[in-house]
Design a protein around this motif. Sequence first.
Motif, PDB file in Angstrom:
ATOM      1  N   UNK A 179      43.811 -25.483  42.844  1.00  0.00           N
ATOM      2  CA  UNK A 179      43.313 -24.553  43.860  1.00  0.00           C
ATOM      3  C   UNK A 179      42.372 -25.284  44.832  1.00  0.00           C
ATOM      4  N   UNK A 180      41.496 -26.148  44.291  1.00  0.00           N
ATOM      5  CA  UNK A 180      40.593 -26.934  45.136  1.00  0.00           C
ATOM      6  C   UNK A 180      41.362 -27.908  46.030  1.00  0.00           C
ATOM      7  N   UNK A 181      42.529 -28.353  45.544  1.00  0.00           N
ATOM      8  CA  UNK A 181      43.369 -29.258  46.332  1.00  0.00           C
ATOM      9  C   UNK A 181      44.257 -28.487  47.311  1.00  0.00           C
ATOM     10  N   UNK A 182      44.027 -27.176  47.388  1.00  0.00           N
ATOM     11  CA  UNK A 182      44.759 -26.311  48.321  1.00  0.00           C
ATOM     12  C   UNK A 182      46.270 -26.321  48.065  1.00  0.00           C
ATOM     13  N   UNK A 183      46.628 -26.158  46.790  1.00  0.00           N
ATOM     14  CA  UNK A 183      48.040 -26.089  46.424  1.00  0.00           C
ATOM     15  C   UNK A 183      48.685 -24.871  47.080  1.00  0.00           C
ATOM     16  N   UNK A 184      49.947 -25.016  47.462  1.00  0.00           N
ATOM     17  CA  UNK A 184      50.687 -23.894  48.042  1.00  0.00           C
ATOM     18  C   UNK A 184      51.085 -22.887  46.966  1.00  0.00           C
ATOM     19  N   UNK A 228      48.986 -13.349  41.547  1.00  0.00           N
ATOM     20  CA  UNK A 228      48.106 -12.961  42.635  1.00  0.00           C
ATOM     21  C   UNK A 228      48.029 -14.127  43.601  1.00  0.00           C
ATOM     22  N   UNK A 229      48.174 -13.771  44.885  1.00  0.00           N
ATOM     23  CA  UNK A 229      48.246 -14.757  45.947  1.00  0.00           C
ATOM     24  C   UNK A 229      49.284 -15.818  45.594  1.00  0.00           C
ATOM     25  N   UNK A 230      48.877 -17.088  45.494  1.00  0.00           N
ATOM     26  CA  UNK A 230      49.833 -18.163  45.219  1.00  0.00           C
ATOM     27  C   UNK A 230      49.790 -18.622  43.761  1.00  0.00           C
ATOM     28  N   UNK A 231      49.206 -17.799  42.881  1.00  0.00           N
ATOM     29  CA  UNK A 231      49.044 -18.176  41.475  1.00  0.00           C
ATOM     30  C   UNK A 231      49.899 -17.276  40.593  1.00  0.00           C
TER      31      UNK A 231
END
Length: 155
Positions: free
Chosen positions: A31-36, A53-56
């Motif tokens: 998430x900190x690495x801004x994964x898609x 939820x969202x991209x997870x």
Amino acid sequence: MNTFILFVYLLFVVAPLSNLVHELGHLIGAKLAKADSITLLHGRGRTVQQFSFKNINIQFGWLFFTTGLTKSNREQAYHPNEKIYISFMGPFFNGIIVFIFYFLYQLLPNAYISLVVLYNSWLFIMNIIPFKIGKQRSDGYIIIREIFRKMYTSR
């Protein structure tokens, strides 16, 4: 202390929760690495519960007490530094649990807290040691591989 009860506690409480904490560490790193997109798989076998939820996406297999895996993707390739901290965050989270429960054990010494400390210490150590078995790579292996990749590509 009844050994059987401790074994059941280890197998069905400590191991699954500790493995989940480990995988959540990787998830937060991604998430900190801004994964898609990020997928956390906890356990093996048929999926019995799933949350998105969202991209997870988080999935729980019916053999929840076994293993876990976190996968993340990003359109732009990860930089070696990002791969290093995504890989390190899993063991790091286990280290945090060791630290917290060690001090809790100092206040309330008992076998249940001791098992949390020992299992999370084992997870931390085993995951930070670099090794590869078949297609399985430890977090330590990925970290070392990326350090060498950085060294040889920066020349």
